[in-house]
Design a protein around this motif. Structure first.
Motif: not given
Length: 311
Positions: A23-43
């Motif tokens: 999901h990007r803003p309408h303007f250019k930026t390098e500011k970024r956050i990452s949200i992850l799940s599913g490293i373990h397949g039974d979680e």
């Protein structure tokens, strides 16, 4: 935008892939956050959280101020087959970071994840418990990273923040690798394996939206009050283990304060009709882990209780 960041062919025409929703803003930026799940397949708790976040961000595109990357299924084939480790290797992906571009399949996956996420200001790694234990929404961080990530963790609407000593922190995990690369990374644990606890998912969703607003990734007013978590600084975590095999029957509600000597549950023998272990709290404290699967053996973990210590 949905992007494929890594793929590799497997046996029998199968394919391993990692995809993210950016999901990007309408303007250019390098500011970024990452949200992850599913490293373990039974979680699976993180699957609902990622859905809620993607749904919310798609409805609030004009309010996005930084790049928000959501990776629901890091171990995609493991999730498809509901197994913890990476098929067909049976290797725990969270024990091979930072990985290698020329190594085994799990090492190549880990390397791809690190390459995709590095450069993010913040990363949130969402886990569930296993099928045996249920956990209240909590964040686990290492002592060495506590100063930098604790202020962020307190914005995530969890009930408990467990600061681990160095001995308990595995250096081959995603969180340790990313923190060492300068990305402030938090590990969330909640719920139980192979299930979705909707109440917990909504709680964490509210916390992530709050964090996105507080850290200037979203221009939005957070209307819900965020919980002030218990933080395990200066206290002690007690581990309660079964003294005999049998069936565990809980006597208290999860996520509550308990008194020293209070009954947490009992281990019973269905054959003899006897209580083989009366499980009592060793201290006044907060019950943040509780046995979910009732069959236990001698030594099985039944509960964790955090005891605050003043002075």
């Amino acid at each position: 935008m949905i992007e494929e960041v890594f793929s590799i062919d497997l046996r029998v025409s199968e394919k391993f892939y990692i995809k993210r929703h950016r999901h990007r803003p309408h303007f250019k930026t390098e500011k970024r956050i990452s949200i992850l799940s599913g490293i373990h397949g039974d979680e699976l708790e993180g699957q609902m959280v990622c859905f809620l976040l993607n749904e919310f961000l798609l409805k609030n595109k004009e309010k996005i101020k930084g790049i928000i990357d959501i990776y629901p299924s890091i171990n995609s084939v493991g999730i498809d087959s509901i197994v913890r480790n990476v098929p067909p290797t049976d290797v725990d992906l969270n024990r091979v970071f930072p990985g290698s571009p020329d190594g085994t399949l799990p090492e190549r996956i880990a390397h791809a994840v690190v390459e995709a996420v590095k450069g993010s200001e913040i990363a949130i790694d969402i886990h569930s418990s296993n099928i045996f234990l249920t956990e209240i929404p909590q964040i686990r961080i290492s002592e060495e990273n506590a100063d930098s990530v604790l202020p962020i963790a307190q914005k995530l609407n969890v009930d408990f923040i467990w600061i681990h000593g160095a001995v308990t922190v595995l250096r081959s995990t995603f969180a340790h690798t990313m923190n060492s690369l300068g990305t402030k990374t938090l590990v969330v644990e909640m719920g139980v394996g192979m299930r979705i606890t909707q109440e917990y998912c909504y709680q964490l969703f509210d916390g992530i939206v709050n964090l996105l607003a507080e850290e200037d990734f979203l221009e939005i007013e957070v209307k819900k009050q965020i919980r002030k978590p218990i933080v395990s600084t200066g206290g002690e975590v007690h581990f309660l283990n079964a003294e005999a095999p049998g069936i565990f029957i809980q006597a208290v509600n999860h996520g509550k304060w308990v008194k020293k000597g209070q009954q947490i549950g009992k281990v019973v023998s269905p054959l003899s009709g006897e209580v083989v272990h009366n499980v009592l709290s060793p201290a006044d404290g907060f019950l943040f882990t509780l046995r979910e699967y009732p069959v236990v053996y001698e030594g099985s973990l039944l509960a964790r209780i955090y005891e605050e210590k003043n002075g």
